[in-house]
Write a protein that holds these residues in place. Structure first.
Motif, PDB file in Angstrom:
ATOM      1  N   ASN A 123      -3.384   0.013  33.713  1.00 54.59           N
ATOM      2  CA  ASN A 123      -3.664  -1.244  34.447  1.00 54.59           C
ATOM      3  C   ASN A 123      -5.203  -1.439  34.767  1.00 54.59           C
ATOM      4  O   ASN A 123      -5.779  -1.126  33.886  1.00 54.59           O
ATOM      5  N   CYS A 124      -5.330  -2.607  35.341  1.00 55.47           N
ATOM      6  CA  CYS A 124      -6.741  -3.184  35.459  1.00 55.47           C
ATOM      7  C   CYS A 124      -7.195  -3.691  33.942  1.00 55.47           C
ATOM      8  O   CYS A 124      -8.178  -3.580  33.813  1.00 55.47           O
ATOM      9  N   SER A 168      -3.810  -3.518  40.717  1.00 55.53           N
ATOM     10  CA  SER A 168      -4.952  -3.582  40.192  1.00 55.53           C
ATOM     11  C   SER A 168      -5.809  -4.620  41.055  1.00 55.53           C
ATOM     12  O   SER A 168      -5.308  -5.752  41.620  1.00 55.53           O
ATOM     13  N   THR A 220      -0.725  -5.189  33.244  1.00 54.99           N
ATOM     14  CA  THR A 220      -0.237  -3.554  33.612  1.00 54.99           C
ATOM     15  C   THR A 220       0.821  -3.381  32.442  1.00 54.99           C
ATOM     16  O   THR A 220       1.833  -4.177  32.371  1.00 54.99           O
ATOM     17  N   GLN A 250      -1.645   3.987  40.665  1.00 52.65           N
ATOM     18  CA  GLN A 250      -0.603   4.326  39.752  1.00 52.65           C
ATOM     19  C   GLN A 250       0.160   5.685  40.464  1.00 52.65           C
ATOM     20  O   GLN A 250      -0.191   6.844  40.441  1.00 52.65           O
ATOM     21  N   SER A 262       2.318   0.312  41.522  1.00 51.59           N
ATOM     22  CA  SER A 262       1.169   0.030  40.581  1.00 51.59           C
ATOM     23  C   SER A 262       0.536  -1.041  41.194  1.00 51.59           C
ATOM     24  O   SER A 262       0.904  -2.036  41.826  1.00 51.59           O
ATOM     25  N   LYS A 300       1.214   4.763  31.556  1.00 49.38           N
ATOM     26  CA  LYS A 300       0.827   3.416  32.529  1.00 49.38           C
ATOM     27  C   LYS A 300      -0.696   3.157  32.290  1.00 49.38           C
ATOM     28  O   LYS A 300      -1.435   4.004  32.480  1.00 49.38           O
ATOM     29  N   TYR A 358      -4.808  -9.582  35.699  1.00 49.03           N
ATOM     30  CA  TYR A 358      -4.642  -8.067  35.486  1.00 49.03           C
ATOM     31  C   TYR A 358      -3.214  -8.011  34.993  1.00 49.03           C
ATOM     32  O   TYR A 358      -2.434  -8.567  35.286  1.00 49.03           O
ATOM     33  N   GLY A 383      -7.558   0.836  40.584  1.00 48.15           N
ATOM     34  CA  GLY A 383      -6.119   0.865  39.976  1.00 48.15           C
ATOM     35  C   GLY A 383      -5.497   2.065  40.661  1.00 48.15           C
ATOM     36  O   GLY A 383      -5.737   3.093  40.628  1.00 48.15           O
ATOM     37  N   GLY A 394       0.117  -5.655  43.975  1.00 55.56           N
ATOM     38  CA  GLY A 394       0.732  -5.018  43.008  1.00 55.56           C
ATOM     39  C   GLY A 394       2.443  -4.719  43.317  1.00 55.56           C
ATOM     40  O   GLY A 394       2.870  -5.926  43.932  1.00 55.56           O
TER      41      GLY A 394
END
Length: 328
Positions: A165-166, A210, A190, A221, A208, A163, A188, A219, A319
């Motif tokens: 992100n950001c 970001s 992901t 998760q 999720s 995973k 962003y 971020g 998210g």
């Protein structure tokens, strides 16, 4: 505490069973998915991009007996949605869904064409279809961290997920002829990269997010249900670029009779409320093969705690949170 993996490792032994040395998590991609056999293997690459105006997602998946190319678009103001999917049965797509997330992935169908092309410093995302066109450039900064973890149900069935992100992203999305710019300053990307061998029936949660709060990059998760009873979780925080692993199972509270009610995700370092604005519901039921999914998009608010004990405010981080049931 879960074991952190810091060198390359193959997921499978020569006989196709799980390599015990692969159980653990990493901050950069370390797992080689040398899957063998046919029928239980699952490979997928999912990208979701959030911008101030819209959400767009691309997915290529191969479950040995079927290949799916899919896309999704959501206008955050009007809540207009465009869900797209094209399934090709008994087509082997694993040649384009290999062991790591550093090879080009091509999903070619009659109605949907998708490409995910890594390069030094980023990934090019392309999608062509009648209603949705995507042309995006995801930037992967130097020394960027992500969270990869191998979850073992047994030595026969196990899943590696990464995973990320950001990630800054720029380009354009065209939905039903309307162009939506994507600016890296406030957009962003992901990634959900998955390779493994799954049991027939499974239920999971995934969340999720970001964004920034008080100048801090955050971020989120989180996962649930599918990792219970294993030595692994897919829970982590990204705080100003650093991945901080959470090895405890979190508590998820949500109303399956009203998916638009606020969700709660809590633990010793997580105290968050998720407020949905849209429920993307899908239900594919062929009796033997089933997929039922509620993916809610919305905003996270609350507080997280760093490994050092610092309390960090989370305010309006965009998210999603989902529950998915699968038989495959």
């Amino acid at each position: 505490m879960e074991r952190e993996i810091t060198s390359q490792v193959q997921m499978c032994l020569p006989n196709g069973r799980l390599n015990p040395e692969a159980v653990g998590w990493s901050r950069t991609p370390m797992h080689q998915a040398n899957l063998r056999g046919w029928g239980r293997n699952k490979r997928f690459e999912y990208w979701c991009i959030s911008t101030p105006t819209h959400v767009v997602a691309l997915n290529v998946s191969d479950t040995d007996y079927k290949v799916t190319n899919a896309g999704f678009f959501l206008d955050k103001k009007t809540l207009k949605a465009i869900p797209l999917a094209e399934i090709q049965w008994l087509k082997n797509g694993s040649k384009t869904l290999k062991g790591m997330a550093n090879e080009p992935i091509i999903g070619t169908g009659k109605e949907i064409q998708i490409s995910m092309t890594p390069y030094d410093g980023g990934v090019k995302l392309r999608m062509d279809s009648e209603r949705l066109t995507v042309d995006l450039d995801v930037v992967v900064p130097p020394n960027h961290q992500s969270m990869g973890v191998l979850v073992p149900w047994s030595d026969k069935v196990f899943q590696y997920t990464r995973k990320d992100n950001c990630l800054p992203v720029s380009g354009t999305t065209i939905a039903d002829g309307v162009e939506y710019p994507v600016d890296a300053a406030d957009s962003y990307a992901t990634l959900d990269h998955g390779r493994g061998r799954w049991p027939y029936s499974i239920v999971w949660n995934w969340a999720s997010g970001s964004g920034r709060t008080d100048g801090r990059e955050i971020g989120l998760q989180f996962g649930g249900k599918w990792t219970e009873g294993t030595p692994s979780t897919e829970n982590s925080l990204r705080i100003d670029g650093e991945i901080q692993k959470i090895s405890e199972e979190l508590t998820w509270i949500y109303d399956i009779n009203d998916w638009m009610k606020p969700w709660r995700i809590t633990g010793s370092r997580v105290d968050l409320t998720f407020t949905p604005i849209y429920d993307r519901y899908s239900n594919f039921n062929k009796v033997i093969v089933l997929s039922e999914e509620h993916q809610c998009f919305g905003y996270f608010d609350g507080e997280i705690t760093s490994e050092a004990g610092e309390k960090i405010r989370v305010a309006s981080i965009f998210g999603w949170a989902e529950e998915v049931k699968r038989k495959w």
